[in-house]
Design a protein around this motif. Structure first.
Motif, PDB file in Angstrom:
ATOM      1  N   GLU A   1      -4.002  33.837  -9.261  1.00 42.82           N
ATOM      2  CA  GLU A   1      -4.021  32.058  -9.521  1.00 42.82           C
ATOM      3  C   GLU A   1      -5.148  31.489 -10.302  1.00 42.82           C
TER       4      GLU A   1
ATOM      5  N   MET B   1       0.901  -1.473   0.148  1.00 45.26           N
ATOM      6  CA  MET B   1      -0.134   0.296   0.495  1.00 45.26           C
ATOM      7  C   MET B   1       0.849   0.909   0.229  1.00 45.26           C
ATOM      8  N   PHE B   2       0.307   2.701   0.180  1.00 43.93           N
ATOM      9  CA  PHE B   2       0.709   3.466   0.318  1.00 43.93           C
ATOM     10  C   PHE B   2       2.326   3.716   1.105  1.00 43.93           C
ATOM     11  N   LEU B   3       1.938   2.956   2.396  1.00 43.74           N
ATOM     12  CA  LEU B   3       2.769   3.544   3.348  1.00 43.74           C
ATOM     13  C   LEU B   3       4.441   2.317   3.308  1.00 43.74           C
TER      14      LEU B   3
ATOM     15  N   ILE C   1      -4.249  28.545 -13.194  1.00 44.10           N
ATOM     16  CA  ILE C   1      -5.222  27.667 -13.135  1.00 44.10           C
ATOM     17  C   ILE C   1      -6.131  27.283 -14.287  1.00 44.10           C
TER      18      ILE C   1
ATOM     19  N   ASP D   1      -3.331  12.996  -9.320  1.00 47.75           N
ATOM     20  CA  ASP D   1      -3.769  14.159  -8.971  1.00 47.75           C
ATOM     21  C   ASP D   1      -2.549  15.222  -9.127  1.00 47.75           C
TER      22      ASP D   1
ATOM     23  N   GLY E   1      -0.259  26.935  -2.142  1.00 47.74           N
ATOM     24  CA  GLY E   1      -0.951  28.378  -1.908  1.00 47.74           C
ATOM     25  C   GLY E   1      -0.783  28.497  -0.741  1.00 47.74           C
ATOM     26  N   LEU E   2       0.164  27.349   0.374  1.00 47.63           N
ATOM     27  CA  LEU E   2       1.170  27.921   1.343  1.00 47.63           C
ATOM     28  C   LEU E   2       2.012  28.762   1.898  1.00 47.63           C
TER      29      LEU E   2
ATOM     30  N   LEU F   1      -0.881  23.018  -6.099  1.00 47.10           N
ATOM     31  CA  LEU F   1      -1.879  24.184  -6.735  1.00 47.10           C
ATOM     32  C   LEU F   1      -1.866  24.141  -4.980  1.00 47.10           C
ATOM     33  N   ALA F   2      -2.288  22.697  -4.629  1.00 46.66           N
ATOM     34  CA  ALA F   2      -2.540  23.014  -3.262  1.00 46.66           C
ATOM     35  C   ALA F   2      -1.645  22.884  -2.091  1.00 46.66           C
ATOM     36  N   PHE F   3      -0.087  22.702  -2.324  1.00 48.26           N
ATOM     37  CA  PHE F   3       0.521  23.077  -1.511  1.00 48.26           C
ATOM     38  C   PHE F   3       1.080  24.751  -1.783  1.00 48.26           C
TER      39      PHE F   3
ATOM     40  N   MET G   1      -4.623  14.596 -14.997  1.00 52.79           N
ATOM     41  CA  MET G   1      -4.346  15.179 -14.216  1.00 52.79           C
ATOM     42  C   MET G   1      -2.643  14.878 -13.540  1.00 52.79           C
TER      43      MET G   1
ATOM     44  N   VAL H   1      -3.348  18.787  -9.244  1.00 54.05           N
ATOM     45  CA  VAL H   1      -3.992  19.416  -7.972  1.00 54.05           C
ATOM     46  C   VAL H   1      -2.848  19.468  -6.393  1.00 54.05           C
ATOM     47  N   LEU H   2      -1.915  18.587  -6.262  1.00 52.00           N
ATOM     48  CA  LEU H   2      -1.030  18.523  -5.243  1.00 52.00           C
ATOM     49  C   LEU H   2      -0.229  19.678  -5.352  1.00 52.00           C
TER      50      LEU H   2
END
Lengths: 324, 207
Positions: free
Chosen positions: A154, A1-3, A158, A111, A121-122, A117-119, A171, A114-115
């Motif tokens: 932004e 899995m992802f970990l 986008i 995605d 924003g920080l 663009l999302a981070f 994406m 999206v990752l």
């Protein structure tokens, strides 16, 4: 899995490499910026330290490391120290979904756009906290400008990326790259020239570079939101600013210029060549155009880029729907 | 003394077991890592929420709100919908919080507003009652569900597999079209209301 352990080790190695890349990039870009500026303004630029001044940036970074950190007496301590950290760490994450080569993606994410663009924003949040935490009127003004500018630009950014996402139906940055061919006329920039143009303008504004560097306009605001930072506090802002430039150039290369694909042989060298050409372009316009006024900056965005971006997205949606 | 400590450890172990039993249907096959992540995000949510409510400084309160949103995004990740988690970051931290901050900076006297004074005890009481509301509403349902059959939790109707943007889009534009459109109407009404409240008819400079 992802970990699973393999993925974990992969991420650690990737983050270490990215830190190395960020530092090397900042040193190289400082040298390039000063040399290009010198050339444009008919002066030599740095030439004393090392052959043709190549060691100047290294000396500067040594000085920065050894500098004492002063902080204003009435600063909000938590926010003041949090801001540079918050500027630096999300940038590490932003490089993870970039496909550097056919088999060289630090962390494949579905995605990826999206990752990023999302981070991203920080980053603006850190500018805000820096401006507020220093309790200095210049910092605060710089922070206020940073918000208005980043939030505004932004949106066309986008919209431009979204047009390419619609075009390629994915994406995932890797599959967007794979759908473009090896030769320049097979790249997305041919199909989406308007989106590329919009993205180019908004990436200069997003990274707060001249002619859109109003948050740190040194002739009006001393140094904008990082006026009160010295030593490593300033160095972290500085590193993340140049890393952000590199990141938006990578994204532009992946979305519009074929990413790691190029004539003769695909590979990370093409991505780096394209990204650094874009960086050179950003340096070039910084030393060519004067700084715009704030109302000009916002008018350009809300009156031109945003409607154009919407129109482009709408046309792209219709055309892809009709042809597919 | 030792027996008391043993008893406490036993109780904690029991608590963790029951948490895992409750989370097992939501988080298949993740086990202890998911549990640690879950409690980390709970910590973020509670800490951020308390900071947002109790901070005397508006900017710190907003920072608490950002931390809360990070916790919510983490919860979405745990529920195996990374797209929603990233959207949470993009919209709530990248846009909403930044705009709130902008509003704070445009107003004066951010350091001596109503929130810097000691709050009215009655208001504190009301606030605690409001904080208890989710426990009163959702608590019995969760308790009954887990008491009868832990697998019942799965039967909460989530009919769209929200693991990718494409699935999400299809779900929003087919099965959940009506709620989707209603939400956009709510947003439109809120926006129109904000404009109506903020709008002052401008007199011309001559008059």
């Amino acid at each position: 899995m992802f970990l699973s352990l393999a993925v974990f080790v992969q991420i650690i190695v990737a983050v270490l490499l990215i830190i190395g890349l960020m530092v090397a990039n900042a040193v190289a870009m400082v040298y390039m910026e000063r040399k290009v500026a010198g050339f444009i303004q008919r002066r030599p630029g740095p030439y004393e330290v090392g052959p043709r001044g190549t060691l100047q940036a290294v000396c500067d970074s040594m000085k920065l490391l050894a500098k004492q950190i002063y902080r204003p007496g009435n600063a909000d301590l938590i926010l003041y120290y949090l801001a540079p950290i918050l500027a630096f760490f999300p940038v590490l994450l932003l490089f993870l979904p970039i496909p550097f080569g056919p088999y060289l993606t630090p962390l494949p994410v579905n995605d990826g756009v999206v990752l990023i663009l999302a981070f991203a924003g920080l980053g603006v949040l850190s500018n805000l906290l820096a401006g507020w935490g220093s309790s200095n009127k210049y910092s605060l003004l710089g922070a206020a400008r940073a918000v208005a500018q980043t939030v505004a630009y932004e949106i066309p950014m986008i919209l431009a990326l979204l047009a390419v996402v619609l075009l390629s139906g994915s994406m995932d940055l890797k599959s967007i790259t794979e759908q473009q061919g090896q030769w320049p006329w097979e790249w997305n920039v041919v199909l989406q020239p308007l989106a590329f143009f919009i993205y180019l303008i908004s990436l200069v504004a997003e990274t707060n570079r001249a002619p859109f560097d109003l948050p740190e306009a040194e002739s009006e605001l001393t140094a904008g939101f990082h006026t009160e930072y010295s030593g490593m506090g300033f160095a972290l802002f500085f590193l993340s600013e140049y890393a952000n430039m590199l990141l938006v150039s990578f994204v532009a290369a992946v979305f519009f210029l074929g990413g790691y694909r190029g004539p003769i042989a695909d590979g990370f060298w093409w991505l780096f060549i394209k990204a650094y050409l874009l960086m050179f372009f950003m340096v070039w316009i910084r030393w060519t155009f004067p700084r715009v006024r704030f109302d000009q900056l916002l008018n350009l965005n809300w009156r031109w880029l945003l409607p154009l971006g919407l129109l482009n997205l709408w046309l792209t949606a219709i055309v892809t729907k009709l042809l597919v | 003394m030792n027996s008391i400590i043993e008893q406490i450890l036993h109780n904690i172990g029991h608590l963790l077991d029951s948490c895992e039993a409750f989370l097992a249907p939501i988080l298949p096959g993740q086990g202890i890592a998911a549990l640690i992540a879950f409690f980390f995000y709970v910590l973020l949510l509670l800490g951020g929420g308390l900071t947002a409510v109790l901070a005397r400084n508006l900017v710190r309160a907003m920072l608490g709100l950002v931390i809360t949103f990070l916790g919510v995004a983490g919860m979405y990740l745990l529920l195996a919908s990374p797209f929603l988690a990233l959207m949470q970051l993009l919209i709530y931290i990248g846009a909403v919080c930044v705009l709130i901050f902008f509003a704070i900076m445009l107003t004066k006297n951010t350091t001596d507003g109503e929130e810097t004074r000691c709050p009215n005890p009655i208001n504190v009481l009301y606030a605690f009652l409001a904080a208890l509301a989710p426990i009163v509403v959702a608590g019995p349902i969760i308790y009954l569900q887990t008491q009868t059959d832990p697998l019942q939790v799965q039967k909460i109707p989530v009919h769209t597999p929200v693991d990718s943007g494409a699935n999400l889009g299809e779900g929003l534009l087919s099965m959940d079209l009506l709620p989707f459109e209603l939400i956009s109407i709510i947003l439109l009404v809120a926006m129109a209301g904000a404009v109506f409240l903020a709008f002052k008819p401008q007199r011309s400079p001559n008059s």
